[in-house]
Design a protein around this motif. Sequence first.
Motif, PDB file in Angstrom:
ATOM      1  N   SER A 149     -18.139 106.161  31.409  1.00  0.00           N
ATOM      2  CA  SER A 149     -19.115 105.653  30.438  1.00  0.00           C
ATOM      3  C   SER A 149     -19.578 104.248  30.804  1.00  0.00           C
ATOM      4  N   THR A 150     -19.344 103.858  32.060  1.00  0.00           N
ATOM      5  CA  THR A 150     -19.692 102.511  32.512  1.00  0.00           C
ATOM      6  C   THR A 150     -20.787 102.560  33.572  1.00  0.00           C
ATOM      7  N   PRO A 151     -21.896 101.865  33.380  1.00  0.00           N
ATOM      8  CA  PRO A 151     -22.936 101.808  34.423  1.00  0.00           C
ATOM      9  C   PRO A 151     -22.380 101.184  35.698  1.00  0.00           C
ATOM     10  N   ARG A 152     -22.939 101.586  36.827  1.00  0.00           N
ATOM     11  CA  ARG A 152     -22.450 101.098  38.114  1.00  0.00           C
ATOM     12  C   ARG A 152     -22.514  99.572  38.208  1.00  0.00           C
ATOM     13  N   ALA A 153     -23.488  98.958  37.576  1.00  0.00           N
ATOM     14  CA  ALA A 153     -23.636  97.502  37.633  1.00  0.00           C
ATOM     15  C   ALA A 153     -22.436  96.772  37.026  1.00  0.00           C
ATOM     16  N   LYS A 154     -21.653  97.481  36.198  1.00  0.00           N
ATOM     17  CA  LYS A 154     -20.497  96.857  35.551  1.00  0.00           C
ATOM     18  C   LYS A 154     -19.173  97.308  36.163  1.00  0.00           C
ATOM     19  N   TYR A 155     -19.231  98.006  37.304  1.00  0.00           N
ATOM     20  CA  TYR A 155     -18.008  98.477  37.946  1.00  0.00           C
ATOM     21  C   TYR A 155     -17.073  97.326  38.305  1.00  0.00           C
ATOM     22  N   ALA A 156     -17.621  96.223  38.807  1.00  0.00           N
ATOM     23  CA  ALA A 156     -16.787  95.138  39.320  1.00  0.00           C
ATOM     24  C   ALA A 156     -15.810  94.636  38.264  1.00  0.00           C
ATOM     25  N   THR A 157     -16.311  94.433  37.055  1.00  0.00           N
ATOM     26  CA  THR A 157     -15.449  93.947  35.971  1.00  0.00           C
ATOM     27  C   THR A 157     -14.361  94.964  35.646  1.00  0.00           C
ATOM     28  N   LEU A 158     -14.749  96.231  35.543  1.00  0.00           N
ATOM     29  CA  LEU A 158     -13.788  97.285  35.215  1.00  0.00           C
ATOM     30  C   LEU A 158     -12.747  97.444  36.314  1.00  0.00           C
ATOM     31  N   LEU A 159     -13.192  97.413  37.571  1.00  0.00           N
ATOM     32  CA  LEU A 159     -12.264  97.606  38.679  1.00  0.00           C
ATOM     33  C   LEU A 159     -11.299  96.431  38.819  1.00  0.00           C
ATOM     34  N   GLY A 160     -11.707  95.263  38.357  1.00  0.00           N
ATOM     35  CA  GLY A 160     -10.780  94.144  38.332  1.00  0.00           C
ATOM     36  C   GLY A 160      -9.606  94.427  37.411  1.00  0.00           C
ATOM     37  N   GLN A 161      -9.878  95.079  36.286  1.00  0.00           N
ATOM     38  CA  GLN A 161      -8.816  95.463  35.364  1.00  0.00           C
ATOM     39  C   GLN A 161      -7.948  96.571  35.967  1.00  0.00           C
ATOM     40  N   VAL A 162      -8.598  97.501  36.661  1.00  0.00           N
ATOM     41  CA  VAL A 162      -7.864  98.581  37.325  1.00  0.00           C
ATOM     42  C   VAL A 162      -6.914  98.008  38.367  1.00  0.00           C
ATOM     43  N   GLN A 163      -7.387  97.014  39.101  1.00  0.00           N
ATOM     44  CA  GLN A 163      -6.569  96.409  40.151  1.00  0.00           C
ATOM     45  C   GLN A 163      -5.282  95.817  39.577  1.00  0.00           C
ATOM     46  N   GLY A 164      -5.366  95.255  38.368  1.00  0.00           N
ATOM     47  CA  GLY A 164      -4.169  94.721  37.735  1.00  0.00           C
ATOM     48  C   GLY A 164      -3.118  95.795  37.525  1.00  0.00           C
ATOM     49  N   GLY A 165      -3.547  96.973  37.076  1.00  0.00           N
ATOM     50  CA  GLY A 165      -2.615  98.083  36.895  1.00  0.00           C
ATOM     51  C   GLY A 165      -2.064  98.583  38.213  1.00  0.00           C
ATOM     52  N   ILE A 166      -2.916  98.653  39.216  1.00  0.00           N
ATOM     53  CA  ILE A 166      -2.481  99.122  40.532  1.00  0.00           C
ATOM     54  C   ILE A 166      -1.456  98.169  41.128  1.00  0.00           C
TER      55      ILE A 166
END
Length: 239
Positions: A51-68
């Motif tokens: 549900s996230t536009p590609r333009a906002k991936y960077a912010t979301l993936l930063g949060q994902v990286q924390g979990g990883i």
Amino acid sequence: MAPPMIDPSLFDQLKTNIEEDTSVRKELDQFLDDLNQHVSLTQGVLSRIHSTPRAKYATLLGQVQGGINKEIETVGRLAVFASQYPYYKYNHKWTRMVQDAISTVILCAWLGGMSTESRPGEVGRLLTLEEIGQAFNVPVNLKDRDAFHITIEEYLLGLIAVIDDLSRLAVNSVTLGDNAMAVQISGFIKDLHAGFQVLNLKNDILRKRVDSIKYSVKKVEDVVYDLSLRNLIPAQDAQ
């Protein structure tokens, strides 16, 4: 008096072995409880990509990286502990959870995360088995010693899980107006499906999962075909 027919120390040793095995399993369960928690949280954040536009991936993936990062730390501790014992005695306990952790890393990288100076983030990047080993800082496909490692089968099963996620993303990206993403996913999944066809797979579970890829291919092809019929993508991109 006749000596006993069975040496009593035999069962004392068996009791000791059973207690040691129980202790190891409890310790492994603690590592896996931690890993399960980190993987579940990471998967939850990753699910927001639909549900996230590609333009906002960077912010979301930063949060994902924390979990990883937490997954990586836990797998590292698991590897140190598990390597003290025969690999094939206990690997069945962690293999599914490791597959799930691998899939989060592969998907994050494909979406443009897990970037380094030598490998800048870009959508569509597939991490190799060796790069997965580097990400988790553990060996892969070990043949020369008995220690914790990531197997080829775990990598491939993690990759198949990513294919399932991407086929869903293809549909949702169209809903978000990103038709190009659906086309890119279609080409990627087709290439992976072709690659899996050349593998001589002996693992029954893996063979069954590979068979399921064709449904993901068909699902995404239908999405791209519908876009083509409505002239929403250039004809050459729909190939």
